[in-house]
Design a protein around this motif. Structure first.
Motif, PDB file in Angstrom:
ATOM      1  N   UNK A   7       0.912  -1.350   0.010  1.00 48.07           N
ATOM      2  CA  UNK A   7       0.088  -0.128   0.017  1.00 48.07           C
ATOM      3  C   UNK A   7       0.852   1.427   0.194  1.00 48.07           C
ATOM      4  N   UNK A   8       1.881   1.384  -0.810  1.00 46.53           N
ATOM      5  CA  UNK A   8       2.590   2.642  -0.979  1.00 46.53           C
ATOM      6  C   UNK A   8       2.730   2.745  -2.650  1.00 46.53           C
ATOM      7  N   UNK A   9       3.428   3.605  -3.118  1.00 47.29           N
ATOM      8  CA  UNK A   9       3.565   4.194  -4.485  1.00 47.29           C
ATOM      9  C   UNK A   9       4.810   3.241  -4.880  1.00 47.29           C
ATOM     10  N   UNK A  10       4.783   3.276  -6.353  1.00 47.99           N
ATOM     11  CA  UNK A  10       6.097   2.502  -6.857  1.00 47.99           C
ATOM     12  C   UNK A  10       7.085   3.449  -6.533  1.00 47.99           C
ATOM     13  N   UNK A  11       6.915   4.793  -6.512  1.00 52.92           N
ATOM     14  CA  UNK A  11       8.023   5.748  -6.305  1.00 52.92           C
ATOM     15  C   UNK A  11       8.764   5.519  -4.937  1.00 52.92           C
ATOM     16  N   UNK A  12       7.821   5.217  -3.906  1.00 56.25           N
ATOM     17  CA  UNK A  12       8.305   4.816  -2.589  1.00 56.25           C
ATOM     18  C   UNK A  12       9.230   3.686  -2.637  1.00 56.25           C
ATOM     19  N   UNK A  13       8.866   2.614  -3.332  1.00 60.04           N
ATOM     20  CA  UNK A  13       9.800   1.476  -3.422  1.00 60.04           C
ATOM     21  C   UNK A  13      10.980   1.733  -4.053  1.00 60.04           C
ATOM     22  N   UNK A  14      10.956   2.457  -5.129  1.00 59.43           N
ATOM     23  CA  UNK A  14      12.248   2.834  -5.932  1.00 59.43           C
ATOM     24  C   UNK A  14      13.040   3.582  -5.109  1.00 59.43           C
ATOM     25  N   UNK A  15      12.428   4.676  -4.310  1.00 62.30           N
ATOM     26  CA  UNK A  15      13.341   5.398  -3.508  1.00 62.30           C
ATOM     27  C   UNK A  15      14.035   4.564  -2.256  1.00 62.30           C
ATOM     28  N   UNK A  16      13.135   3.652  -1.571  1.00 66.79           N
ATOM     29  CA  UNK A  16      14.031   2.805  -0.698  1.00 66.79           C
ATOM     30  C   UNK A  16      14.891   2.122  -1.089  1.00 66.79           C
ATOM     31  N   UNK A  17      14.661   1.321  -2.352  1.00 70.00           N
ATOM     32  CA  UNK A  17      15.837   0.447  -3.145  1.00 70.00           C
ATOM     33  C   UNK A  17      16.869   1.273  -3.350  1.00 70.00           C
ATOM     34  N   UNK A  18      16.927   2.468  -3.718  1.00 64.69           N
ATOM     35  CA  UNK A  18      18.057   3.489  -4.076  1.00 64.69           C
ATOM     36  C   UNK A  18      18.459   3.789  -2.812  1.00 64.69           C
TER      37      UNK A  18
ATOM     38  N   UNK B 234      17.474   6.219  -1.339  1.00 65.73           N
ATOM     39  CA  UNK B 234      17.000   7.686  -1.037  1.00 65.73           C
ATOM     40  C   UNK B 234      15.999   8.215  -0.098  1.00 65.73           C
ATOM     41  N   UNK B 235      15.561   7.114   0.635  1.00 64.15           N
ATOM     42  CA  UNK B 235      14.295   7.359   1.580  1.00 64.15           C
ATOM     43  C   UNK B 235      14.376   6.178   2.377  1.00 64.15           C
ATOM     44  N   UNK B 236      14.427   6.759   3.863  1.00 61.47           N
ATOM     45  CA  UNK B 236      14.426   5.712   4.913  1.00 61.47           C
ATOM     46  C   UNK B 236      12.798   5.680   5.096  1.00 61.47           C
ATOM     47  N   UNK B 237      12.365   4.268   5.098  1.00 59.94           N
ATOM     48  CA  UNK B 237      10.913   3.964   5.202  1.00 59.94           C
ATOM     49  C   UNK B 237      10.572   4.235   6.628  1.00 59.94           C
ATOM     50  N   UNK B 238       9.296   4.341   6.970  1.00 60.03           N
ATOM     51  CA  UNK B 238       8.759   4.382   8.129  1.00 60.03           C
ATOM     52  C   UNK B 238       8.781   3.139   8.857  1.00 60.03           C
ATOM     53  N   UNK B 239       8.686   3.214  10.302  1.00 62.03           N
ATOM     54  CA  UNK B 239       8.699   1.859  11.058  1.00 62.03           C
ATOM     55  C   UNK B 239       7.721   0.977  10.306  1.00 62.03           C
ATOM     56  N   UNK B 240       6.377   1.464  10.058  1.00 62.01           N
ATOM     57  CA  UNK B 240       5.311   0.701   9.660  1.00 62.01           C
ATOM     58  C   UNK B 240       5.515  -0.177   8.371  1.00 62.01           C
ATOM     59  N   UNK B 241       6.109   0.732   7.522  1.00 62.83           N
ATOM     60  CA  UNK B 241       6.427   0.234   6.002  1.00 62.83           C
ATOM     61  C   UNK B 241       7.573  -1.174   6.226  1.00 62.83           C
TER      62      UNK B 241
END
Length: 75
Positions: free
Chosen positions: A24-35, A37-44
């Motif tokens: 339940x997130x965007x593709x851009x979020x997954x892309x940013x986490x994999x790269x 460039x973004x530290x995901x929330x504890x929930x994610x």
């Protein structure tokens, strides 16, 4: 924070979009986490670990150095 998300996602044969829909997130979020460039929330973090049925530590590898030992916590 380094992660192994790409490896787990590819081993499961999932696209970034498909994984994003499952958690339940965007593709851009997954892309940013994999790269990294973004530290995901504890929930994610927990959603992703639950989805792949692995401990959080298998997916995410924080670059944190502990300065105190367990015995020092009570001091």
């Amino acid at each position: 924070m380094d992660n192994s998300l790409t490896e787990y996602r590819e081993a499961s044969g999932l696209s970034q979009r498909a994984l994003a829909e499952h958690v339940a997130v965007t593709r851009q979020t997954i892309n940013a986490v994999e790269g990294n460039r973004y530290d995901p929330s504890v929930e994610l973090v927990f959603k992703l670990a639950a989805f792949f049925e692995v401990p959080v530590e298998d997916l995410f590898h924080p670059d944190v150095e502990l300065e105190r030992t367990v015995s020092e916590i009570g001091d």
